[in-house]
Motif scaffolding. Structure first.
Motif, short mmCIF file in Angstrom:
data_model
loop_
_atom_site.label_atom_id
_atom_site.label_comp_id
_atom_site.label_asym_id
_atom_site.label_seq_id
_atom_site.Cartn_x
_atom_site.Cartn_y
_atom_site.Cartn_z
N UNK A 1 26.82 41.53 35.72
CA UNK A 1 28.41 41.05 35.93
C UNK A 1 28.94 41.16 34.58
N UNK B 1 30.53 47.61 44.53
CA UNK B 1 31.71 46.96 45.03
C UNK B 1 33.01 47.89 44.78
N UNK C 1 32.29 33.60 42.19
CA UNK C 1 31.90 35.29 42.25
C UNK C 1 31.50 35.72 41.00
N UNK C 2 30.61 36.74 41.00
CA UNK C 2 30.18 37.24 39.82
C UNK C 2 31.11 38.32 39.03
N UNK C 3 32.22 38.76 40.12
CA UNK C 3 33.18 39.47 39.43
C UNK C 3 32.71 41.01 39.35
N UNK D 1 20.87 36.14 35.60
CA UNK D 1 21.05 37.24 35.01
C UNK D 1 22.07 38.03 35.63
N UNK D 2 22.25 37.78 37.04
CA UNK D 2 23.14 38.49 37.93
C UNK D 2 22.41 40.18 37.90
N UNK E 1 21.87 35.44 44.01
CA UNK E 1 22.36 36.07 45.37
C UNK E 1 21.56 36.93 46.34
#
Lengths: 206, 206
Positions: B184, A129, B169-171, A92-93, A68
């Motif tokens: 995530x 978020x 979506x990574x949530x 890995x996010x 992302x």
């Protein structure tokens, strides 16, 4: 792109991103990424911080630890792209990137450091978020990103493992007996798409 | 990048790549990709062919079926990048790309068609790796690519499966108890890097 003008290791001037002013970078981001996403803006400061901490004149590769936003900051500001193989993405996010000398693997890693977000409530809200996107104050968020610069990031040295330094070669190519297209023989007797990974509904090529 | 100048569906002029002449595109490739790789050059004609066969004015997403070269042609010529999520890469090692209406999934797929390579021996040599890179005639190869244009490609309609239309979506995000970085929560109790996928030798953050 102006990538040719990049001077790695150029002296640090407040809120410069590589050789660009923040506003110039904003324009590049809008052109390449489509809109001024917070992730690519913060990513610009992360790339800049990493570049300033790499030795001058080395050939470096890059890793992004999320798909992302961040990869676009790397692609806008450095020679590393996903298509030339000098940028790799690991899913890995984590909002982090590394640059390292391509043969030895020595380099630096930069990450968004949540311990440094205390004074930047809107960045915190965005990153965790805490509010729906439409409830976030995008103007304040951009102002906080511009002002914070690399102050919300931390950097440490890394050593990339040898198995990650080799460029994965696809090896010998062969023709898939089902789709009749060329694919890497190492994938098996038929290509991965025909093995069932296809994103398409069955199609006729006519 | 000049991406803003892209006119999708512009009339087909011999050897134009989107709104660029071949030489203009060559310059964009050198700037973004680092060098005029055969894959990105052919990729330019593939993108152009696909764009000319999409309805005007739709919002489209892209799939590249290889990570090599092709994604950079898409990123140079369209709004789709790896960081904004409008371009996805599937590791099939097939030299093919698709553009499709982002909600309905209807679109076109273009691939390098080996049945059309008979008159282009140097492209054939490059694509099947019939000679070592240093033994290939790179000037002749570029000339054949320029002359062949999209004649070595085929196009067919596709329908992307519904599960590939949703943006992953990574949530929820949480902090990894080992590295203390945000990741995530869906990846498990610790982040994937700390689960053992790290590309780095164990490091201290000091």
């Amino acid at each position: 792109m102006g990538k040719h003008n990049l001077q790695i290791g150029s002296s640090s001037i407040a809120q410069k991103i590589a050789t660009y002013t923040f506003d110039e970078y904003l324009e590049l981001v809008r052109s390449f990424h489509g809109y001024a996403s917070p992730g690519v803006l913060i990513g610009g400061f992360m790339v800049d911080l990493a570049l300033r901490n790499l030795p001058r004149g080395i050939l470096f590769d890059a890793i992004c630890e999320t798909v992302q936003c961040l990869p676009d900051a790397v692609q806008i500001l450095t020679p590393c792209t996903i298509g030339n193989g000098w940028l790799k993405i690991m899913s890995f996010g984590r909002f982090a990137l590394s640059f390292y000398e391509k043969y030895k693997g020595t380099g630096v890693r930069v990450y968004l450091d949540t311990a440094k977000l205390n004074h930047w409530d809107e960045i915190q809200t965005w990153f965790f978020k805490l509010k729906l996107k439409k409830e976030q104050d995008s103007e304040l968020l951009q102002e906080q990103i511009r002002t914070a610069g690399a102050d919300i990031c931390s950097l440490h040295k890394i050593q990339v493992l040898p198995q990650h330094l080799k460029k994965a070669s696809l090896g010998e190519r062969t023709i898939c007996p089902i789709c009749q297209e060329v694919y890497p023989a190492s994938h098996g007797p038929i290509c991965r798409s025909c093995q069932g990974d296809t994103p398409y509904r069955k199609f006729d090529k006519e």
